[in-house]
Write a protein that holds these residues in place. Structure first.
Motif, PDB file in Angstrom:
ATOM      1  N   PHE A  73      -1.254   4.450  -9.902  1.00 42.80           N
ATOM      2  CA  PHE A  73      -0.589   3.571 -10.865  1.00 42.80           C
ATOM      3  C   PHE A  73      -1.216   2.192 -10.781  1.00 42.80           C
ATOM      4  CE2 PHE A  73       2.690   0.309 -11.729  1.00 42.80           C
ATOM      5  CZ  PHE A  73       2.850   0.548 -13.083  1.00 42.80           C
ATOM      6  N   ASN A  74      -1.827   1.767 -11.892  1.00 41.55           N
ATOM      7  CA  ASN A  74      -2.472   0.467 -11.958  1.00 41.55           C
ATOM      8  C   ASN A  74      -1.608  -0.474 -12.794  1.00 41.55           C
ATOM      9  OD1 ASN A  74      -4.087  -1.755 -12.161  1.00 41.55           O
ATOM     10  ND2 ASN A  74      -5.840  -0.700 -13.063  1.00 41.55           N
ATOM     11  N   PRO A  75      -0.897  -1.410 -12.156  1.00 46.14           N
ATOM     12  CA  PRO A  75      -0.026  -2.312 -12.917  1.00 46.14           C
ATOM     13  C   PRO A  75      -0.800  -3.266 -13.814  1.00 46.14           C
ATOM     14  CG  PRO A  75      -0.137  -2.967 -10.607  1.00 46.14           C
ATOM     15  CD  PRO A  75      -0.836  -1.657 -10.704  1.00 46.14           C
ATOM     16  N   GLN A 125      -3.840  -8.337  -8.082  1.00 48.18           N
ATOM     17  CA  GLN A 125      -5.005  -7.466  -7.967  1.00 48.18           C
ATOM     18  C   GLN A 125      -4.583  -6.052  -7.589  1.00 48.18           C
ATOM     19  OE1 GLN A 125      -7.933  -9.051  -5.267  1.00 48.18           O
ATOM     20  NE2 GLN A 125      -7.727 -11.129  -6.051  1.00 48.18           N
ATOM     21  N   TYR A 126      -5.387  -5.093  -8.047  1.00 46.55           N
ATOM     22  CA  TYR A 126      -5.094  -3.685  -7.732  1.00 46.55           C
ATOM     23  C   TYR A 126      -6.400  -2.927  -7.539  1.00 46.55           C
ATOM     24  CZ  TYR A 126      -4.015   1.249  -8.438  1.00 46.55           C
ATOM     25  OH  TYR A 126      -3.929   2.614  -8.291  1.00 46.55           O
ATOM     26  N   THR A 127      -6.433  -2.049  -6.530  1.00 47.27           N
ATOM     27  CA  THR A 127      -7.514  -1.084  -6.368  1.00 47.27           C
ATOM     28  C   THR A 127      -6.919   0.231  -5.883  1.00 47.27           C
ATOM     29  OG1 THR A 127      -7.941  -1.822  -4.098  1.00 47.27           O
ATOM     30  CG2 THR A 127      -9.346  -2.745  -5.839  1.00 47.27           C
ATOM     31  N   ARG A 128      -7.652   1.302  -6.118  1.00 42.67           N
ATOM     32  CA  ARG A 128      -7.274   2.627  -5.609  1.00 42.67           C
ATOM     33  C   ARG A 128      -8.361   3.017  -4.616  1.00 42.67           C
ATOM     34  NH1 ARG A 128      -2.846   6.321  -5.550  1.00 42.67           N
ATOM     35  NH2 ARG A 128      -3.701   8.366  -5.076  1.00 42.67           N
ATOM     36  N   VAL A 129      -8.110   2.783  -3.326  1.00 48.53           N
ATOM     37  CA  VAL A 129      -9.070   3.127  -2.287  1.00 48.53           C
ATOM     38  C   VAL A 129      -8.388   4.009  -1.250  1.00 48.53           C
ATOM     39  CG1 VAL A 129     -10.557   1.108  -2.552  1.00 48.53           C
ATOM     40  CG2 VAL A 129      -8.560   0.958  -1.081  1.00 48.53           C
ATOM     41  N   ARG A 181       0.843  -1.191   0.000  1.00 48.59           N
ATOM     42  CA  ARG A 181       0.000   0.000   0.000  1.00 48.59           C
ATOM     43  C   ARG A 181       0.885   1.251   0.000  1.00 48.59           C
ATOM     44  NH1 ARG A 181      -2.526   0.467   5.361  1.00 48.59           N
ATOM     45  NH2 ARG A 181      -4.062  -1.069   4.718  1.00 48.59           N
ATOM     46  N   ASP A 182       0.555   2.205  -0.875  1.00 52.40           N
ATOM     47  CA  ASP A 182       1.258   3.492  -0.892  1.00 52.40           C
ATOM     48  C   ASP A 182       0.284   4.582  -1.316  1.00 52.40           C
ATOM     49  OD1 ASP A 182       1.919   4.501  -3.930  1.00 52.40           O
ATOM     50  OD2 ASP A 182       1.716   2.319  -3.847  1.00 52.40           O
ATOM     51  N   ASP A 183       0.621   5.830  -0.994  1.00 53.79           N
ATOM     52  CA  ASP A 183      -0.245   6.939  -1.385  1.00 53.79           C
ATOM     53  C   ASP A 183       0.432   7.838  -2.416  1.00 53.79           C
ATOM     54  OD1 ASP A 183       1.624   8.114   0.279  1.00 53.79           O
ATOM     55  OD2 ASP A 183       0.195   9.484   1.215  1.00 53.79           O
ATOM     56  N   ASN A 208      -3.381   0.108  -3.762  1.00 53.91           N
ATOM     57  CA  ASN A 208      -3.409  -1.127  -2.979  1.00 53.91           C
ATOM     58  C   ASN A 208      -3.220  -2.309  -3.932  1.00 53.91           C
ATOM     59  OD1 ASN A 208      -4.617  -0.525   0.028  1.00 53.91           O
ATOM     60  ND2 ASN A 208      -5.323   0.958  -1.491  1.00 53.91           N
ATOM     61  N   THR A 209      -2.083  -2.963  -3.820  1.00 56.37           N
ATOM     62  CA  THR A 209      -1.751  -4.078  -4.707  1.00 56.37           C
ATOM     63  C   THR A 209      -1.635  -5.361  -3.891  1.00 56.37           C
ATOM     64  OG1 THR A 209      -0.490  -2.558  -6.117  1.00 56.37           O
ATOM     65  CG2 THR A 209      -0.119  -4.916  -6.424  1.00 56.37           C
ATOM     66  N   VAL A 210      -2.266  -6.417  -4.376  1.00 56.36           N
ATOM     67  CA  VAL A 210      -2.213  -7.721  -3.709  1.00 56.36           C
ATOM     68  C   VAL A 210      -1.675  -8.745  -4.701  1.00 56.36           C
ATOM     69  CG1 VAL A 210      -3.505  -9.532  -2.545  1.00 56.36           C
ATOM     70  CG2 VAL A 210      -4.145  -7.139  -2.204  1.00 56.36           C
TER      71      VAL A 210
END
Length: 590
Positions: free
Chosen positions: A539-541, A567-571, A533-535, A576-578
């Motif tokens: 950036f969506n890989p 997986q990626y979301t921007r919340v 997680r970063d702010d 947030n990358t998993v």
């Protein structure tokens, strides 16, 4: 060893707190100033009429609050779990169900307001003031419902500024129109209610900006056969909100009726000032406590229990700082507060000064109950949240108020407010502890966070510096060796971690900007799961196309090729990358 810190969580708190405070200030200040304007431009009895109308207004808004708060809590957890399509279904179903039910209420405008006004007022003079106020609110409830639901979902979905702007615009327009309708056009109580409806209609312009945003995760969908299921999910999670609204309405009916019938119109006007005092307390702390559903739900969905504890401690600290300042103002300057509502002299002023001081002493306990209700609803423990709501909103306060009234008149009513908040805390703690001992509630103290026993985890934060990325990779490899993870899997995981964090450090932040990246690695459910997680900049890989055949160019493309899931979301305006790698038990070291 690198350890987890609360840098990112605290940064999110400070980013979200201003929009949340502004929204609450706009909403509650609008209600308070609305009472001041009515009390000064019309008469104190008109202010009492608004308080007498509150049960009806609360019941009209109950479906909206239930679906908004419950649906937003469900959507937050789903976003934390990366189930964005399901979260969008919750949003759509909540909006459709809320507006549909509100339209049914609006159709009853010609019939119910007169009957309800007569039942609530107790005398014809007061009923004449209550009737038009209720009638306009019946007709305008679809607008208020849509605004409330959209606001809570916008707050959850990376757009707290738009949520706060909706209420700010609505209440600024409301207060301006109050003067126009009451002073210029002499529309009386109907004008006061009409200004509120028009204000919220104007504030809905922010929803248009939200719908056009490229950064929103929630989309209006066609729920189809799942509409009823989504509505049930929102309603179930929103039971505490519905209970709070219902209990507040019932409490208002009983207490208001008892005061106006047994003590008279003047004590009722003073009580309405005390009720506004609670709104002022909400004004000071509601925006801070509102951070809990906005942030904690997503953290809960991500299983970031460290973050939830850090958030809760900071929210309580800020809330008590604000309420301590407010308590001092009420104890020292009650006469000035009474004067704001048109009570400036005579016996009413003396009564109001003492009442406000007593009411103010309940504020610290009110804050704690408010926090617990919001927190338990957010982590999907609606039963405990509902119990606190029922205790605070009705089961404790109503008997104490009636007993205090007959024991000590109006001052007994004020003392009951203080005793009720304290007794609610005691009863709710006893109920929670007993439930935890019997297994009805999760253990883990007041935060009730699950004790994770089926996973091995490494939770830490790393500065956005390349040298720390190298240290981070070595620490992960050491952890893998200590926990029997094979060399090939360990190298793949270390490569994924190093590639992703190095990319964030190099391109995610402006040069020289200090920050941290939160990382969690767990061995869970037959998989290795790496959460990052970063702010930094969005950036969506996943937008980079990856072929399963042929040569791979680029580190992220290689990671996506070798990993089982990505997986990626921007919340919460954070990336947030998993990354998941399935365990091949046949190749594990012994």
């Amino acid at each position: 060893m690198m350890e987890r810190n609360a840098f990112l969580i605290n940064k999110k708190i400070h980013q979200y707190i201003l929009p949340g405070v502004l929204m609450t200030v706009a909403m509650q200040l609008g209600n308070v100033v609305d009472g001041m304007i009515v009390g000064n431009l019309l008469e104190p009895e008109a202010m009492a009429a608004i308080e007498l109308s509150m049960p009806v207004l609360l019941l009209l808004q109950m479906p909206a609050m239930m679906l908004a708060m419950g649906g937003a809590a469900e959507a937050a957890v789903l976003l934390g779990r990366r189930e964005t399509e399901k979260a969008g279904g919750i949003f759509t179903a909540s909006l459709l169900a809320g507006v549909g039910l509100a339209l049914v209420f609006a159709l009853m405008t010609p019939v119910l307001p007169g009957v309800l006004a007569q039942a609530l007022a107790g005398n014809e003079r007061m009923a004449a003031l209550v009737r038009p106020y209720i009638a306009v609110n019946f007709g305008g409830i679809p607008i208020l419902t849509a605004a409330i639901i959209c606001c809570y979902f916008m707050n959850t979905d990376n757009h707290p500024q738009l949520g706060s702007a909706l209420f700010i615009i609505a209440n600024v327009v409301n207060l301006v129109l109050d003067f126009v309708f009451l002073k210029v056009f002499d529309l009386g109580m109907a004008g006061s209610a009409l200004s509120t409806v028009i204000g919220y209609l104007t504030g809905m312009v922010t929803v248009l900006f939200y719908m056009r945003s490229e950064h929103r995760m929630l989309r209006l969908t066609k729920p189809g056969g799942r509409l009823a299921a989504y509505v049930r999910m929102s309603a179930a999670a929103g039971i505490p909100s519905a209970a709070f609204t219902l209990m507040s309405a019932l409490r208002s009916v009983i207490i208001n009726s008892a005061i106006v019938r047994f003590l008279g119109n003047d004590p009722m006007a003073v009580y309405s000032v005390c009720a506004n005092a609670v709104l002022i307390a909400e004004l000071c702390v509601g925006g801070v406590i509102g951070l809990v559903p906005s942030i904690a739900g997503i953290l809960y969905g991500e299983r970031d229990y460290y973050g939830i504890r850090a958030l809760s401690k900071r929210v309580l600290a800020y809330s008590y700082l604000a309420i301590a300042a407010l308590l001092a103002v009420f104890l020292v300057f009650p006469q000035a507060i009474a004067g704001l509502f048109g009570i400036a002299d005579g016996e009413m002023l003396a009564l109001c000064k003492t009442a406000l001081r007593i009411f103010a002493c309940s504020f610290p306990f009110y804050v704690y109950n408010k926090f617990l209700m919001s927190y338990y609803q957010t982590i999907l423990q609606p039963k405990l949240s509902t119990v606190i709501t029922v205790l605070q909103g009705f089961a404790v306060i109503v008997p104490l108020t009636l007993a205090g009234m007959f024991w000590s008149g109006f001052y007994g009513v004020c003392l009951a407010a203080l005793a009720g908040e304290i007794l609610t805390i005691v009863c709710s703690v006893l109920y929670r502890v007993r439930g935890q001992r019997t297994g009805r509630f999760p253990s883990g103290g007041r935060y009730m966070l699950p004790q994770v026993t089926n996973e091995v985890s490494l939770d830490f934060s790393v500065r956005n510096q390349i040298e720390d990325v190298v240290t981070l990779r070595d620490q992960l490899l050491e952890f893998c060796a200590h926990n029997g993870i094979g060399g090939k899997d360990a190298n793949h995981l270390a490569l994924a971690l190093e590639e992703m964090t190095a990319n964030i450090v190099q391109y995610g932040y402006r040069s020289g900007q200090k920050n941290y990246i939160d990382i969690s690695f767990t061995i869970q459910d037959g998989s290795y799961i790496l959460r990052i997680r970063d702010d930094g900049v969005p950036f969506n890989p996943l937008e980079q196309k990856v072929s399963r055949e042929g040569p791979v160019v680029g580190g992220i493309a290689l990671i996506r090729r070798i990993m089982s899931d990505f997986q990626y979301t921007r919340v919460l305006n954070m990336n947030n990358t998993v990354i998941t790698l399935a365990i091949d038990y046949g190749k594990q070291q012994v």
